[in-house]
Design an enzyme around this catalytic site. Structure first.
Site, mmCIF file in Angstrom:
data_model
loop_
_atom_site.group_PDB
_atom_site.id
_atom_site.type_symbol
_atom_site.label_atom_id
_atom_site.label_comp_id
_atom_site.label_asym_id
_atom_site.label_seq_id
_atom_site.Cartn_x
_atom_site.Cartn_y
_atom_site.Cartn_z
ATOM 1 N N LYS A 283 3.133 -0.472 -0.057
ATOM 2 C CA LYS A 283 2.824 -1.832 -0.488
ATOM 3 C C LYS A 283 2.837 -1.998 -2.018
ATOM 4 C CE LYS A 283 -0.159 -4.142 2.196
ATOM 5 N NZ LYS A 283 -1.365 -4.457 3.023
ATOM 6 N N ASP B 236 -1.930 -11.439 3.239
ATOM 7 C CA ASP B 236 -3.287 -11.155 3.719
ATOM 8 C C ASP B 236 -4.272 -12.241 3.291
ATOM 9 O OD1 ASP B 236 -2.560 -8.735 4.947
ATOM 10 O OD2 ASP B 236 -2.734 -7.659 3.052
ATOM 11 N N GLY C 25 -16.408 -6.247 -0.982
ATOM 12 C CA GLY C 25 -15.205 -5.432 -0.811
ATOM 13 C C GLY C 25 -14.174 -5.657 -1.891
#
Length: 291
Positions: A73, A111, A135
C-alpha cells in the site's frame, strides 16, 4: 464463471501477499454478475519484490484497475503517475485506476471514504462536528484524513504511547497544514481528557484492533457515564459482529452504535465505482458474504 468470460471481458486485479484468504474476489465477482457486467476480478500473489513488474503489467495488459493490500500500500506510491488528495495525505493506496486504459495510473485510498459513507448511512453528518477517535494505524490515518477533507470541525485523536504515536503526530500535522479542521493528538493514558473529549463530541470512532482476538474481552470505553443517546459510536472491527465496546454502549443507552462491516462494504463499493464507473449492489454482496 466460465459462462461469463468472453473475448471482451475486462479484468480487475488484487495485488497483495498473503492473499488467498481475501473476500474481495467473491465480493467483486458477485457484484459483476448481479450487474450483468462483463468483468472478472482476480487475486495475484504479489509482494514488494514483484510489485514494479506487476504495476507495469497493469499498464501492458490494460487491466482496468487494481486493489492493493499489504505489503504494497505504501511501496506502490512511486510507481504510480498520480495520487488522489486523500492518498497523498494518507501516504498509502488501496485502489489503482487505469484511466481509460491509457496506462496513466491514479492511486486512491477508499478506507476513509468507506467510513464516512458508513456514518452517513446511519444518518450522521460529520461536517462542522467534533469527533473523537482512537487509533493512529492505517485505518485510523485514512479515517482521520477523510474526516478532515469532508469538513469535520474538530478531530481529537487518542492513542497509546506506542509505535503508532509518531504516525498520529504526522497525521495531525498534515491535517492542520492542508485542511481547515482543528486536529489534536492526545495520550490515551490520560483517561480524564479522553472522557471529557467524548462528552464534547457528536461521534466516537474506535479505529484500533481492540475488540478483535486476542483482545475480544476489552473495550477502550469502560465508564457508563461516557455513553449518551446522542453520541454515535462506530467500531471499525466487524469480527466479532458485536465487540465489547458495542455491547457496552448498547447496554448503557447508545442508540447509534455499529461495527465496521458497512465501512468494509462501502470502501469496496467506492473502489468499484472508481474503477468501473458503476455502483456496487451492496445489499446483494452483503447477503452473499454474510449469509
Amino acid at each position: 464463471m466460465s459462462e461469463r468470460i468472453t473475448g471482451h471481458t475486462l479484468l480487475v486485479s488484487l495485488i497483495a501477499t498473503p492473499i488467498r484468504h481475501s473476500l474481495s474476489p467473491t465480493m467483486w465477482n458477485e457484484a459483476f454478475a448481479k450487474n450483468g457486467m462483463d468483468y472478472a476480478y482476480l487475486a495475484f500473489e504479489v509482494g514488494n519484490e514483484e510489485l514494479a513488474d506487476a504495476v507495469q503489467g497493469i499498464r501492458a495488459l490494460k487491466i482496468q484497475g487494481s486493489n492493493v493490500s499489504m505489503p504494497n500500500k505504501q511501496a506502490i506510491l512511486p510507481l504510480l503517475d498520480e495520487l488522489s488528495p486523500a492518498a497523498k495525505l494518507v501516504g498509502a493506496v488501496n485502489t489503482v485506476v487505469n484511466v481509460n486504459e491509457t496506462g496513466h495510473l491514479v492511486g486512491h485510498v477508499t478506507d476513509g471514504t468507506g467510513a464516512m459513507r458508513a456514518l452517513a448511512s446511519e444518518g450522521i453528518d460529520i461536517k462542522d462536528r467534533i469527533v473523537t477517535m482512537t487509533g493512529c494505524g492505517g485505518a485510523g490515518t485514512a479515517i482521520a484524513i477523510q474526516a478532515a477533507l469532508d469538513g469535520v470541525k474538530e478531530l481529537r485523536i487518542f492513542n497509546r504511547d506506542d509505535e503508532f504515536y509518531a504516525n498520529g503526530e504526522e497525521t495531525v500535522r498534515k491535517i492542520l497544514e492542508h485542511t481547515d479542521t482543528k486536529a489534536t493528538l492526545h495520550h490515551l493514558e490520560d483517561q480524564e481528557a479522553f472522557k471529557q473529549s467524548i462528552a464534547e463530541s457528536s461521534v466516537y470512532i474506535d479505529a484500533t484492533s481492540v475488540g478483535m482476538k486476542p483482545q475480544e474481552d476489552l473495550s477502550l470505553i469502560t465508564d457508563p457515564a461516557v455513553i449518551r443517546p446522542d453520541l454515535a459510536i462506530m467500531d471499525v472491527v466487524y469480527a466479532p459482529a458485536e465487540t465489547k465496546l458495542l455491547k457496552f454502549a448498547r447496554e448503557n443507552g447508545a442508540t447509534i452504535a455499529f461495527n465496521g462491516l458497512k465501512m468494509m462494504l462501502f470502501q469496496g463499493a467506492e473502489a468499484f465505482h472508481l474503477i468501473t464507473g458503476e455502483e456496487m449492489p451492496i445489499e446483494h454482496v452483503e447477503s452473499v458474504l454474510f449469509k
